[in-house]
Design a protein around this motif. Structure first.
Motif, short mmCIF file in Angstrom:
data_model
loop_
_atom_site.label_atom_id
_atom_site.label_comp_id
_atom_site.label_asym_id
_atom_site.label_seq_id
_atom_site.Cartn_x
_atom_site.Cartn_y
_atom_site.Cartn_z
N UNK A 1 5.52 10.30 7.18
CA UNK A 1 6.03 9.46 8.41
C UNK A 1 7.39 9.80 8.85
N UNK A 2 7.42 10.03 10.23
CA UNK A 2 9.11 10.56 10.68
C UNK A 2 9.92 9.29 10.34
N UNK A 3 10.90 9.39 9.73
CA UNK A 3 11.85 8.40 9.40
C UNK A 3 12.46 7.81 10.75
N UNK A 4 12.53 8.76 11.94
CA UNK A 4 13.23 7.95 13.05
C UNK A 4 12.19 7.19 13.78
N UNK A 5 10.95 7.11 13.41
CA UNK A 5 10.12 6.21 14.15
C UNK A 5 10.52 4.78 13.95
N UNK A 6 10.11 3.83 14.73
CA UNK A 6 10.19 2.64 14.56
C UNK A 6 9.74 2.11 13.25
N UNK A 7 10.34 0.87 12.67
CA UNK A 7 9.99 0.43 11.43
C UNK A 7 8.46 0.09 11.36
N UNK A 8 7.97 0.36 10.14
CA UNK A 8 6.70 -0.08 9.96
C UNK A 8 6.58 -0.53 8.27
N UNK A 9 5.54 -1.28 8.09
CA UNK A 9 5.44 -1.77 6.63
C UNK A 9 4.24 -1.69 6.04
N UNK B 1 16.72 -14.40 6.22
CA UNK B 1 15.58 -13.50 6.35
C UNK B 1 16.07 -12.40 7.65
N UNK B 2 16.68 -13.01 8.74
CA UNK B 2 17.43 -12.21 9.61
C UNK B 2 18.66 -11.48 9.34
N UNK B 3 19.15 -11.84 8.16
CA UNK B 3 20.50 -11.04 7.53
C UNK B 3 19.52 -9.90 6.73
N UNK B 4 18.49 -10.01 6.26
CA UNK B 4 17.86 -9.03 5.55
C UNK B 4 17.48 -7.93 6.60
N UNK C 1 8.57 -8.38 9.18
CA UNK C 1 8.09 -8.72 10.56
C UNK C 1 9.38 -9.01 11.30
N UNK C 2 10.48 -9.40 10.43
CA UNK C 2 11.58 -9.66 11.29
C UNK C 2 12.33 -8.06 11.71
N UNK C 3 12.18 -7.10 10.80
CA UNK C 3 12.73 -5.98 11.07
C UNK C 3 12.01 -5.24 12.20
N UNK C 4 10.77 -5.49 12.29
CA UNK C 4 9.70 -5.10 13.68
C UNK C 4 10.20 -5.88 14.74
N UNK C 5 10.51 -7.12 14.68
CA UNK C 5 10.95 -7.96 15.84
C UNK C 5 12.22 -7.41 16.24
N UNK C 6 13.29 -7.11 15.50
CA UNK C 6 14.33 -6.70 15.93
C UNK C 6 14.24 -5.56 16.76
#
Length: 282
Positions: free
Chosen positions: A49-57, A164-167, A193-198
């Motif tokens: 997976x391309x590391x520059x793509x938006x975060x996925x988990x 969580x937001x700090x993480x 999920x917070x990473x995606x939301x950012x």
């Protein structure tokens, strides 16, 4: 564990679009929609997976997760956002096989180990959320890592939205191909999920619980024969009886009731489909 890939290529830059699927993505089993892939395919998709793509988990449900999913709460909507869902439990694999379903097992600990052993360049940045200093030191020394970016959130993360937001902010500020979320469930899925939301995080997050504890040597994993015999849960119970007794002796067996209800629902659905098809042919 087999790796049909040429492992020398796993550190190469991933190819855009490598996560395309040619089959139906999921199989619905009990309370989770598992991806129709095995260990090697899951590993390849994560690495490519391309590391520059938006975060996925990636989530790795086990018996405990499915029991908690059956109770509702925050875990189901968190799981719904996952990019890959792979089965962490050999017990679930056995139950699925007994039910005539094919759910291949991809233990999160094996997946984590394969990434460190075959895919991660020691010089590239690796982000870890959770764990303690001994775990970070042990993994760093074992794999010769040069750039580990570690964030240790406070206790009570589940009820601390600011933490969580700090993480998630730490993940955004430290771009890396792989982000290991090791704070237990559902805390690690909440961070993902917070990473995606950012919207400004990148890379692949792996919700892998105690996997780094095993790699660092802090916690001893079950011997291979117990893993093969689907008794890894028993090993963890014997190692940490005070912490694990309720999970394995009280909550875990509830999966059998969930399985029975799922079988009944599946039988009703198949009967309806058969009746409906017969009417269409009439």
């Amino acid at each position: 564990m087999t790796l049909p890939l040429d492992t020398s290529t796993l550190q190469a830059r991933p190819v855009r679009g490598a996560d395309r699927r040619v089959r139906a993505r999921h199989i619905w089993f009990l309370n989770s929609a598992f991806d129709r892939i095995g260990f090697d395919t899951a590993l390849e998709r994560i690495v490519r997976r391309d590391p520059e793509r938006p975060f996925a988990f990636v989530v790795t449900p086990n018996v405990d997760h499915l029991v908690r999913l059956s109770r509702g709460g925050e875990l189901a909507p968190l799981y719904a956002q996952a990019w890959l869902t792979v089965c962490d439990s050999r017990v679930l694999e056995l139950i699925a096989a007994f039910s005539g379903e094919e759910v291949e097992v991809t233990p999160g600990s094996d997946l984590t180990a394969a990434l460190f052993e075959h895919a991660i360049d020691p010089a590239e940045p690796v982000v870890v959320i959770g764990g303690d200093g001994d775990v970070i030191q042990g993994v760093t020394a074992r794999f010769g890592l040069k750039d580990v970016r570690w964030h240790q959130p406070p206790m009570g993360l589940r009820t601390n939205p600011a933490a969580v937001a700090e993480c998630a902010a730490f993940v955004a500020a430290n771009p890396a191909r792989f982000v290991f979320l090791c704070v237990g469930s559902p805390q690690q899925e909440m961070i993902a999920a917070a990473c995606i939301e950012r919207g400004d995080c990148t890379g692949v997050g792996l919700c892998v619980g105690a996997s780094l504890d095993f790699l660092s040597g802090k916690t001893q994993r079950a011997p291979q024969w117990m893993q093969n015999a689907r008794l890894e849960w028993l090993h963890r119970l014997m190692e940490e009886p005070k912490r694990m007794w309720r999970r394995y002796l009280v909550d875990g067996p509830q999966v059998l009731l969930i399985w029975w209800e799922w079988r009944r629902a599946r039988a009703k659905l198949r009967a309806f489909e058969k009746s409906f098809s017969a009417r269409l042919r009439a």
